[in-house]
Design a protein around this motif. Structure first.
Motif, PDB file in Angstrom:
ATOM      1  N   LEU B 326       0.831  -1.209   0.000  1.00 48.73           N
ATOM      2  CA  LEU B 326       0.000   0.000   0.000  1.00 48.73           C
ATOM      3  C   LEU B 326       0.865   1.259   0.000  1.00 48.73           C
ATOM      4  N   SER B 327       2.003   1.185   0.670  1.00 49.19           N
ATOM      5  CA  SER B 327       2.901   2.328   0.677  1.00 49.19           C
ATOM      6  C   SER B 327       3.489   2.566  -0.714  1.00 49.19           C
ATOM      7  N   ARG B 328       3.827   1.462  -1.405  1.00 51.93           N
ATOM      8  CA  ARG B 328       4.327   1.597  -2.778  1.00 51.93           C
ATOM      9  C   ARG B 328       3.269   2.285  -3.650  1.00 51.93           C
ATOM     10  N   LEU B 329       2.030   1.846  -3.538  1.00 48.21           N
ATOM     11  CA  LEU B 329       0.955   2.449  -4.328  1.00 48.21           C
ATOM     12  C   LEU B 329       0.750   3.910  -3.933  1.00 48.21           C
ATOM     13  N   GLY B 330       0.825   4.166  -2.633  1.00 42.82           N
ATOM     14  CA  GLY B 330       0.632   5.535  -2.145  1.00 42.82           C
ATOM     15  C   GLY B 330       1.649   6.502  -2.735  1.00 42.82           C
ATOM     16  N   GLN B 331       2.893   6.031  -2.869  1.00 47.88           N
ATOM     17  CA  GLN B 331       3.938   6.853  -3.494  1.00 47.88           C
ATOM     18  C   GLN B 331       3.512   7.305  -4.874  1.00 47.88           C
ATOM     19  N   ARG B 332       2.954   6.349  -5.611  1.00 43.86           N
ATOM     20  CA  ARG B 332       2.482   6.594  -6.964  1.00 43.86           C
ATOM     21  C   ARG B 332       1.368   7.644  -6.970  1.00 43.86           C
ATOM     22  N   LEU B 333       0.426   7.473  -6.043  1.00 45.72           N
ATOM     23  CA  LEU B 333      -0.736   8.348  -6.018  1.00 45.72           C
ATOM     24  C   LEU B 333      -0.351   9.757  -5.603  1.00 45.72           C
ATOM     25  N   ARG B 334       0.665   9.870  -4.759  1.00 43.03           N
ATOM     26  CA  ARG B 334       1.101  11.205  -4.357  1.00 43.03           C
ATOM     27  C   ARG B 334       1.666  11.977  -5.533  1.00 43.03           C
TER      28      ARG B 334
END
Lengths: 343, 343
Positions: B326-334
């Motif tokens: 989820l943190s990896r995805l969050g990086q993307r979304l930021r």
């Protein structure tokens, strides 16, 4: 579960020669058979289908240098490692990955092998799949666009287009079984827009259609790929694929994350399918595929565990759950800006 | 693994009276002991700590009506079911959930019980935890703001503030063990801004501090809660908590998803901790907590599997992996707007 997805209690199935002929209440099934399995207190699920994998990656899990990377840098880290694989590695990694799939409910697996170093051949995984016993769709992948030509992979791991096409033809003749209930089919599967030339994409489609085979490739996985396609080919990924005859019910794309509403409609009308790989898309920070939009538009969506270098396991039932969780989150993200999410 | 997080090979540990006294190469450890465990070919990990759970939910997994719901409607669906629990249910669900935690590497578990129907008491889970043997932080949760007072829970499941405080005091005196190495501590834990009055929040903080206990509550989990706090209290959740003396190194919040950059700084300066529950935040479509910002600012972040009604299991090692994904995805979304993500 019956064909209209009802969950049945005190029910069973009757199979003959490998085909399920009846599903329903036990009282309505034939009372005798050559073999009777008493599965009371069990749940019988339809066999799950894995629609995207790279079984050769089963031996390259959790490589430290590829743990905090997007797709392109992840590939750049792994290509040189994969270039050292030998036929026995393909065999071992295929058997291991398929066993994991089987243990998590999978009965039909598609695989995508696109790198053939040191004498490796698609036959190596076909042989392993035959031993494990899953129904297998073996994709003859390929890479033909090396770094020196503007592609992503090093020149050392790409093949000549003519060699790719002739090996694909050899595999079709040696292995492809088109009959209903077939345990082995060959799929034609150039790797991705950034590792294959447009000419090979077009010729692969023609070869597949001449033999009534399915076509598979990675498409619209990341924004880097999107930028690559616009810069190199003047199109977004889907339009690029369409221009090369990659559209129709014989085509399914892996990932298809960065697809807008208009493109969803085009895919639905063409009958193109999607292999949705939620864990891999999180792992590589690719994004969230518009699965609800696909389903609403009538696009067929299957699940894929993807290769173990971007998932760490081949647990298909866990992937079902991850698809649910990611879709729930995606609903949330569609409703508000990311700023208000704290992410 | 040693205190500076190095992975050690051919190493071991030496423990006396339940305390690890040495970690290092086997050759440097005492050569004799009362009991010697030969764990060659094993990996020894530090015990994992679960920082947020509702063990009573272990028996209410996958309730159909709560499967496609955000937090508030999910709670409204489940409150009436939870209201039927009996003491034996608390005991069984606690033992089951703690066993799952133990099997996935957990050695210290915190739990948050805030609903006490039909004579249920925190003692019921304390007794079960004693049998399973994990180090246990039992939170005396509470709800005092029923529907008729503008809260979310039905009036039938809330308690009177005075009864809550006196039962909390009883539990502290009966069970709290403040000594180093304690196997059981009591935590004071009013449930959430939408189920507890401001007065009870403030009095709970005072009670906890008088006895040097930790304070725990749900905070900033969803945008619905954010809106509730602004409407009812004229503050965003963190400011509401701060105003009620809920700030300091003795406080940790569950979720803390919708926290902006300024608030991250205030939490870091105050020493407030966070229980990050990635699967639950996906399941309930809550959002993505700003974990990287927390870590960069020096906020302590622990993991929580959360209750099984929003996670389906208590697998703490799987939660570690989900936090990474989820943190990896969050990086993307930021980095980009959601529009370009296709989600």
């Amino acid at each position: 579960m019956d064909p209209v997805r009802r969950e049945l209690r005190d029910a069973g199935l009757f199979a003959r020669d490998g085909w399920i002929e009846q599903v329903g209440p036990t009282a309505e099934l034939p009372s005798a058979a050559d073999e009777v399995l008493d599965l009371r207190d069990h749940i019988v699920l339809p066999g799950l289908v894995n629609t995207h994998h790279h079984l050769y990656q089963t031996l390259t899990r959790a490589v430290p240098a590829a743990q905090d990377a997007g797709l392109f840098s992840w590939l750049k880290t792994l290509y040189p490692i994969w270039a050292r694989m030998r036929p026995q590695d393909i065999h071992t990694s295929t058997a291991l990955g398929l066993a994991e799939l089987a243990l998590s409910g999978c009965t039909t697996a598609s695989d995508h092998l696109y790198i053939f170093p040191n004498g490796c051949r698609l036959d190596d995984e076909i042989e392993a799949a035959g031993k494990v016993g899953l129904r297998f769709h073996a994709s003859r992948g390929s890479m033909s666009l090396g770094e020196s030509q503007g592609g992503l992979p090093p020149d050392s791991v790409v093949e000549q287009p003519q060699a790719i096409l002739s090996d694909t033809l050899r595999l079709i003749e040696a292995h492809h079984d088109a009959r209903p209930g077939s345990m082995l089919r060959i799929v034609v599967a150039p790797c991705s827009p950034f590792s294959v030339t447009p000419d090979l994409m077009r010729e692969s489609a023609a070869l597949a259609r001449a033999h009534h085979l399915h076509l598979h490739t990675h498409l619209a996985e990341t924004l880097d790929e999107d930028a690559f396609c616009r810069e190199q080919f003047g199109h977004r990924p889907l339009a690029y694929a369409e221009e090369l005859d990659w559209s129709g019910p014989d085509v399914w794309f892996a990932h298809a994350v960065h697809i807008d509403a208009d493109e969803v409609g085009r895919m639905a009308r063409a009958g193109i399918g999607v292999a949705h790989c939620p864990t891999s898309n999180m792992r590589l920070a690719s994004g969230i595929a518009p699965v609800r939009r696909y389903r609403a538009a009538g696009v067929n969506v299957g699940l894929g565990v993807d290769g173990s270098a971007s998932n760490d396991s081949s647990h298909l039932l866990a992937e079902v759950r991850q698809a649910m969780l990611l879709s729930r989150l995606g609903q949330r993200l569609r409703r508000r800006s990311t700023t208000s999410l704290g992410c």
